[in-house]
Write a protein that holds these residues in place. Structure first.
Motif, PDB file in Angstrom:
ATOM      1  N   MET A  90     -16.428  -0.031  -5.189  1.00  0.00           N
ATOM      2  CA  MET A  90     -15.151  -0.493  -5.683  1.00  0.00           C
ATOM      3  C   MET A  90     -14.385  -1.132  -4.530  1.00  0.00           C
ATOM      4  O   MET A  90     -14.338  -0.611  -3.433  1.00  0.00           O
ATOM      5  N   LYS A  91     -13.781  -2.276  -4.811  1.00  0.00           N
ATOM      6  CA  LYS A  91     -12.977  -2.976  -3.814  1.00  0.00           C
ATOM      7  C   LYS A  91     -11.555  -3.111  -4.358  1.00  0.00           C
ATOM      8  O   LYS A  91     -11.346  -3.608  -5.458  1.00  0.00           O
ATOM      9  N   ILE A  92     -10.588  -2.675  -3.554  1.00  0.00           N
ATOM     10  CA  ILE A  92      -9.193  -2.624  -3.952  1.00  0.00           C
ATOM     11  C   ILE A  92      -8.390  -3.682  -3.201  1.00  0.00           C
ATOM     12  O   ILE A  92      -8.538  -3.836  -1.984  1.00  0.00           O
ATOM     13  N   ALA A  93      -7.512  -4.376  -3.922  1.00  0.00           N
ATOM     14  CA  ALA A  93      -6.524  -5.258  -3.307  1.00  0.00           C
ATOM     15  C   ALA A  93      -5.236  -4.447  -3.194  1.00  0.00           C
ATOM     16  O   ALA A  93      -4.832  -3.791  -4.158  1.00  0.00           O
ATOM     17  N   ILE A  94      -4.616  -4.466  -2.027  1.00  0.00           N
ATOM     18  CA  ILE A  94      -3.391  -3.691  -1.836  1.00  0.00           C
ATOM     19  C   ILE A  94      -2.337  -4.567  -1.185  1.00  0.00           C
ATOM     20  O   ILE A  94      -2.651  -5.417  -0.344  1.00  0.00           O
ATOM     21  N   GLY A  95      -1.091  -4.370  -1.609  1.00  0.00           N
ATOM     22  CA  GLY A  95      -0.002  -5.137  -1.037  1.00  0.00           C
ATOM     23  C   GLY A  95       1.317  -4.428  -1.245  1.00  0.00           C
ATOM     24  O   GLY A  95       1.441  -3.558  -2.113  1.00  0.00           O
ATOM     25  N   ALA A  96       2.300  -4.806  -0.444  1.00  0.00           N
ATOM     26  CA  ALA A  96       3.619  -4.181  -0.515  1.00  0.00           C
ATOM     27  C   ALA A  96       4.673  -5.108   0.052  1.00  0.00           C
ATOM     28  O   ALA A  96       4.359  -6.033   0.801  1.00  0.00           O
ATOM     29  N   ASP A  97       5.911  -4.823  -0.307  1.00  0.00           N
ATOM     30  CA  ASP A  97       7.028  -5.465   0.378  1.00  0.00           C
ATOM     31  C   ASP A  97       7.486  -4.525   1.493  1.00  0.00           C
ATOM     32  O   ASP A  97       6.811  -3.524   1.782  1.00  0.00           O
ATOM     33  N   HIS A  98       8.611  -4.825   2.106  1.00  0.00           N
ATOM     34  CA  HIS A  98       9.099  -4.002   3.214  1.00  0.00           C
ATOM     35  C   HIS A  98       9.389  -2.561   2.800  1.00  0.00           C
ATOM     36  O   HIS A  98       9.146  -1.636   3.566  1.00  0.00           O
ATOM     37  N   ALA A  99       9.875  -2.367   1.573  1.00  0.00           N
ATOM     38  CA  ALA A  99      10.206  -1.016   1.108  1.00  0.00           C
ATOM     39  C   ALA A  99       8.957  -0.187   0.812  1.00  0.00           C
ATOM     40  O   ALA A  99       9.018   1.039   0.785  1.00  0.00           O
ATOM     41  N   GLY A 100       7.844  -0.842   0.591  1.00  0.00           N
ATOM     42  CA  GLY A 100       6.592  -0.146   0.330  1.00  0.00           C
ATOM     43  C   GLY A 100       5.643  -0.126   1.508  1.00  0.00           C
ATOM     44  O   GLY A 100       4.563   0.467   1.438  1.00  0.00           O
ATOM     45  N   TYR A 101       6.042  -0.770   2.593  1.00  0.00           N
ATOM     46  CA  TYR A 101       5.155  -0.921   3.747  1.00  0.00           C
ATOM     47  C   TYR A 101       4.641   0.410   4.285  1.00  0.00           C
ATOM     48  O   TYR A 101       3.430   0.572   4.504  1.00  0.00           O
ATOM     49  N   MET A 102       5.508   1.367   4.527  1.00  0.00           N
ATOM     50  CA  MET A 102       5.079   2.635   5.128  1.00  0.00           C
ATOM     51  C   MET A 102       4.110   3.386   4.208  1.00  0.00           C
ATOM     52  O   MET A 102       3.097   3.915   4.679  1.00  0.00           O
ATOM     53  N   LEU A 103       4.386   3.423   2.915  1.00  0.00           N
ATOM     54  CA  LEU A 103       3.485   4.093   1.979  1.00  0.00           C
ATOM     55  C   LEU A 103       2.146   3.359   1.918  1.00  0.00           C
ATOM     56  O   LEU A 103       1.085   3.989   1.885  1.00  0.00           O
ATOM     57  N   LYS A 104       2.181   2.039   1.947  1.00  0.00           N
ATOM     58  CA  LYS A 104       0.935   1.264   1.952  1.00  0.00           C
ATOM     59  C   LYS A 104       0.081   1.626   3.154  1.00  0.00           C
ATOM     60  O   LYS A 104      -1.135   1.839   3.024  1.00  0.00           O
ATOM     61  N   GLU A 105       0.689   1.711   4.309  1.00  0.00           N
ATOM     62  CA  GLU A 105      -0.056   2.046   5.523  1.00  0.00           C
ATOM     63  C   GLU A 105      -0.679   3.442   5.431  1.00  0.00           C
ATOM     64  O   GLU A 105      -1.822   3.650   5.838  1.00  0.00           O
ATOM     65  N   GLU A 106       0.057   4.391   4.870  1.00  0.00           N
ATOM     66  CA  GLU A 106      -0.479   5.745   4.686  1.00  0.00           C
ATOM     67  C   GLU A 106      -1.636   5.732   3.687  1.00  0.00           C
ATOM     68  O   GLU A 106      -2.659   6.389   3.909  1.00  0.00           O
ATOM     69  N   LEU A 107      -1.476   5.007   2.598  1.00  0.00           N
ATOM     70  CA  LEU A 107      -2.544   4.946   1.594  1.00  0.00           C
ATOM     71  C   LEU A 107      -3.788   4.259   2.144  1.00  0.00           C
ATOM     72  O   LEU A 107      -4.907   4.650   1.802  1.00  0.00           O
ATOM     73  N   LYS A 108      -3.624   3.273   3.001  1.00  0.00           N
ATOM     74  CA  LYS A 108      -4.782   2.617   3.617  1.00  0.00           C
ATOM     75  C   LYS A 108      -5.599   3.614   4.433  1.00  0.00           C
ATOM     76  O   LYS A 108      -6.831   3.617   4.353  1.00  0.00           O
ATOM     77  N   ARG A 109      -4.927   4.470   5.170  1.00  0.00           N
ATOM     78  CA  ARG A 109      -5.644   5.489   5.954  1.00  0.00           C
ATOM     79  C   ARG A 109      -6.422   6.423   5.027  1.00  0.00           C
ATOM     80  O   ARG A 109      -7.563   6.788   5.298  1.00  0.00           O
ATOM     81  N   TRP A 110      -5.796   6.798   3.937  1.00  0.00           N
ATOM     82  CA  TRP A 110      -6.454   7.675   2.971  1.00  0.00           C
ATOM     83  C   TRP A 110      -7.651   6.964   2.326  1.00  0.00           C
ATOM     84  O   TRP A 110      -8.720   7.558   2.163  1.00  0.00           O
ATOM     85  N   LEU A 111      -7.515   5.702   1.966  1.00  0.00           N
ATOM     86  CA  LEU A 111      -8.633   4.944   1.385  1.00  0.00           C
ATOM     87  C   LEU A 111      -9.800   4.887   2.372  1.00  0.00           C
ATOM     88  O   LEU A 111     -10.964   5.017   1.980  1.00  0.00           O
ATOM     89  N   GLU A 112      -9.495   4.691   3.646  1.00  0.00           N
ATOM     90  CA  GLU A 112     -10.543   4.667   4.669  1.00  0.00           C
ATOM     91  C   GLU A 112     -11.252   6.009   4.769  1.00  0.00           C
ATOM     92  O   GLU A 112     -12.485   6.058   4.870  1.00  0.00           O
ATOM     93  N   GLU A 113     -10.503   7.100   4.716  1.00  0.00           N
ATOM     94  CA  GLU A 113     -11.104   8.436   4.767  1.00  0.00           C
ATOM     95  C   GLU A 113     -12.077   8.653   3.614  1.00  0.00           C
ATOM     96  O   GLU A 113     -13.083   9.340   3.762  1.00  0.00           O
TER      97      GLU A 113
END
Length: 148
Positions: A1-24
Motif C-alpha cells: 500500500m502506498k499512501i499520499a500524505i499532506g498538511a497545511d501549517h496547522a497539520g504539519y506537526m501531526l503529519k510529521e508524527e504520523l510519518k514516523r509511525w508509518l515508517e515504523e
C-alpha cells in the motif's frame, strides 16, 4: 500500500508524527507538503494529494489541517475522491466499510497523536464491505458524472 500524505501549517506537526509511525509499520508514503509550520493555504496541499489518489498513483491519502474540515471540502471536489473527516476509530472504521473512503482527513488542532495514530491504524486496516454500500458508492459516481 502506498499512501499520499499532506498538511497545511496547522497539520504539519501531526503529519510529521504520523510519518514516523508509518515508517515504523513499513507503510510506504509520499509527503506532498507542507514542509514547515509556516502559514500556507490548505487548498494548495489538499488538491495535490486528492489528485494523486484520484489518478491511481496512491491507494489512499491522508490530509491534515487545523480541523480537518477544510481538507475534506477540498479533497471532495476531485472526481473519484471520497474523503472522510474522522475524529475517532469508529468513524474511521465505518468510513472504510460503508463509504470506501480513499482519503482520511484529520484535525491537527483537534486530535492528539495517540488518538490520531489509532484512527489511521483502523482506517488503513479496514476493508470496504461492498454489497448494499456499493450501490450507494455507485450513485455517488453517477452524481460526479451528472447522470443521477
Amino acid at each position: 500500500m502506498k499512501i499520499a500524505i499532506g498538511a497545511d501549517h496547522a497539520g504539519y506537526m501531526l503529519k510529521e508524527e504520523l510519518k514516523r509511525w508509518l515508517e515504523e509499520w513499513n507503510i510506504s508514503y509520499h509527503d506532498f507538503g507542507t514542509y514547515s509550520p509556516e502559514r500556507v493555504d490548505y487548498p494548495d496541499y489538499g488538491i495535490i494529494v486528492a489528485r494523486a489518489v484520484a489518478k491511481g498513483g496512491f491507494e489512499k491519502g491522508i490530509l491534515i489541517c487545523g480541523t480537518g474540515i477544510g481538507m475534506s471540502i477540498v479533497a471532495n471536489k476531485v472526481k473519484g475522491i471520497r474523503a472522510a473527516l474522522c475524529r475517532d476509530p469508529y468513524e474511521a472504521k465505518l468510513s472504510r466499510e460503508h463509504n470506501d473512503a480513499n482519503i482520511l482527513t484529520l484535525g491537527g488542532r483537534i486530535l492528539g497523536f495517540d488518538l490520531a495514530k489509532e484512527i489511521v491504524r483502523v482506517w488503513l486496516n479496514t476493508e470496504f464491505t461492498g454489497g448494499r454500500h456499493k450501490v450507494r458508492i455507485d450513485k455517488i459516481s453517477m452524481i460526479e458524472e451528472d447522470e443521477l
